[in-house]
Design an enzyme around this catalytic site. Structure first.
Site, short mmCIF file in Angstrom:
data_model
loop_
_atom_site.label_atom_id
_atom_site.label_comp_id
_atom_site.label_asym_id
_atom_site.label_seq_id
_atom_site.Cartn_x
_atom_site.Cartn_y
_atom_site.Cartn_z
N ASP A 109 -3.71 6.61 -7.65
CA ASP A 109 -2.96 7.21 -6.54
C ASP A 109 -1.47 7.04 -6.83
O ASP A 109 -0.99 5.92 -7.04
CB ASP A 109 -3.32 6.51 -5.22
N HIS B 175 8.40 11.54 1.52
CA HIS B 175 7.49 10.50 2.01
C HIS B 175 8.02 9.09 1.67
O HIS B 175 8.09 8.22 2.53
CB HIS B 175 6.09 10.69 1.42
N ARG C 264 12.27 -0.72 5.24
CA ARG C 264 13.42 -1.46 4.71
C ARG C 264 14.65 -0.98 5.45
O ARG C 264 14.83 -1.29 6.62
CB ARG C 264 13.53 -1.28 3.18
N ASP D 6 -6.26 10.33 1.69
CA ASP D 6 -6.26 8.90 1.37
C ASP D 6 -6.14 8.11 2.67
O ASP D 6 -5.05 7.67 3.06
CB ASP D 6 -5.10 8.60 0.42
N TYR E 95 -0.11 -6.08 1.12
CA TYR E 95 0.34 -5.35 -0.06
C TYR E 95 1.32 -6.11 -0.95
O TYR E 95 1.52 -5.75 -2.11
CB TYR E 95 0.87 -3.97 0.32
N LYS F 158 -6.97 0.67 1.69
CA LYS F 158 -7.19 1.99 1.11
C LYS F 158 -8.59 2.19 0.56
O LYS F 158 -9.01 3.34 0.36
CB LYS F 158 -6.21 2.19 -0.06
CA CA Z 1 -1.85 7.38 -0.91
#
Ligand code: CA
Length: 416
Positions: free
Chosen positions: A127, A134, A143, A234, A245, A254
């Site tokens: 991916d 995005h 952030r 996804d 993450y 995911k």
């Molecule tokens: Ca993705």
């Protein structure tokens, strides 16, 4: 390549995704037919096993009497091009070869009477994260706006290796995943169903080449290894993602299910829609420099249907908004000698456009839940609810000809 003035003797409505100029490949079955290779046209499917048995094409039976397209794809792009052009010729107005034979065979079936299956056995799945709009939106939310893109983003197509086993075909139903999350003000993590269940509007390309470990595919050779594309949802659990993450990237947020559209649209069918992408600045390293345009003008949209409610489009986007193109993605993926296989799937990353209604996820559309989407039934959505159906569609269109993907549909079931 495709003659846009050609029509078929099979009825194709003007807004059908499956025009004579498309002819995508998939795996279908009926109550009487085992899973096999088919080609879609209008509301019909051409059964390639029967087409071959009746000598309209002459290829090894195992390539089409097969529950996956991998072996067919492994024959390469030129082989598929020839078969596709032969089928196009058989289906064009004025050619009665196949038309005359239809009454005595069961070469053509109604799509409504079929079940679609996974088109390929996915070996490996990557991916990417290749839409600038995005990446900028997510970076701004998590952030700050001045530092939205991390320093590497414009120098390499960022990506990660995902889970191939949980990619499923549309129509699908996926349970709300459970996992570990931690609220910012909480001291300890907690466990339960995700509260921030999201879709990601993506497309994926599928490779038809096998390379040896140590080999690379150059950016200008990448297209020979890319067979076709599907729509890719996804599904993502944002709260699980946020906690898990760091430092290695997405994992359980995911891998509980991704949904693809069942028909693989060939790169030949997409060729007339080739276009330029965003200008890449700063200049990329030589191994990522492509000699020609490799973006495609493919309209994309996401619709939501509340349980028992109306289908409503909530965003539209376009594959041409990709900053990194698929040739660059594949060149980057293999530049270190990573081998690839037939049937590997490479998802684009969420495809957002510059406008607010072009954002490809709920996270962006509702700006992290701060601007809920109002639905026609009066309810609002910050993220996906149980009972919602999420439907992704995509098509390229010009001069009255549509080359479309059908849909990637998933219904959200409660956590089990
Ligand atoms: Ca993705």
């Amino acid at each position: 390549m495709s003659d846009f003035s050609l029509k078929s003797w099979v009825e194709v409505s003007p807004n059908s995704d499956f025009s004579l100029q498309n002819l995508p490949f998939g795996i279908f079955s009926t109550s009487k037919k085992s899973p096999r290779v088919g080609v879609a046209i209008g509301d019909r499917i051409i059964d390639l096993v029967e087409l071959n048995k009746n000598k309209f094409i002459q290829i090894n039976e195992n390539l089409v009497d097969n529950e996956y397209l991998n072996d067919f794809m492994a024959e390469g792009r030129e082989f598929a091009s020839k078969i596709r052009l032969r089928i196009m010729d058989l289906l064009r107005e004025g050619n009665t070869e196949l038309k005359d034979a239809v009454s005595r065979g069961n070469i053509i079936v109604n799509r409504a009477e079929t079940t679609m299956h996974m088109p390929v056995r996915v070996g490996d799945y990557t991916d990417f994260y290749s839409s600038e709009d995005h990446a900028r939106n997510v970076g701004t939310m998590f952030r700050d706006p001045d530092n939205a893109l991390l320093p590497n983003w414009k120098h390499l197509p960022v990506g990660y290796h995902g889970r191939a086993s949980s990619i499923v075909v549309s129509p699908a139903a996926i349970h709300r995943p459970k996992g570990q999350t931690k609220a910012d003000d909480a001291e300890m993590p907690s466990f339960g169903p995700t509260r921030l269940f999201d879709f990601e509007l993506e497309m994926a390309f599928i490779t038809c080449k096998k390379t040896k470990l140590g080999e690379s595919i150059s950016v200008n050779d990448a297209e020979n290894a890319i067979w076709g594309m599907v729509i890719f949802n996804d599904l993502s659990a944002r709260d699980i993602q946020k906690w898990e993450y760091v430092p290695l990237g997405p994992f359980l947020a995911k891998n509980f299910g991704s949904v693809i559209s069942p028909w693989v649209v060939t790169m030949d069918a997409l060729e007339p829609f080739r276009t330029s992408g965003y200008k890449q600045d700063p200049e990329v390293l030589p191994y990522l420099k492509a000699s020609k345009d490799a973006n495609f003008d493919i309209h994309l949209e996401v619709a939501l249907q509340p349980d028992g409610g109306e289908v409503e489009t909530i965003c539209t986007s376009n594959y041409k908004f990709m900053y990194w193109n698929m040739n660059q993605q594949l060149a980057h993926q293999t530049v270190n000698g990573c081998n690839i296989n037939v049937g590997d799937m490479y998802a684009s990353g969420t495809i957002s456009g510059p406008e607010q209604n072009q954002y490809g996820s709920m996270l962006e559309l509702t700006w992290r839940g701060t601007k809920p989407i109002m639905l026609k039934d009066g309810s609002e959505r910050k993220f996906l609810q149980d009972g919602d159906t999420c439907i992704m569609r995509g098509y390229a269109q010009k001069d009255g000809v549509r080359v479309g993907f059908g849909e990637a549909l998933v219904k959200i079931l409660p956590a089990n």
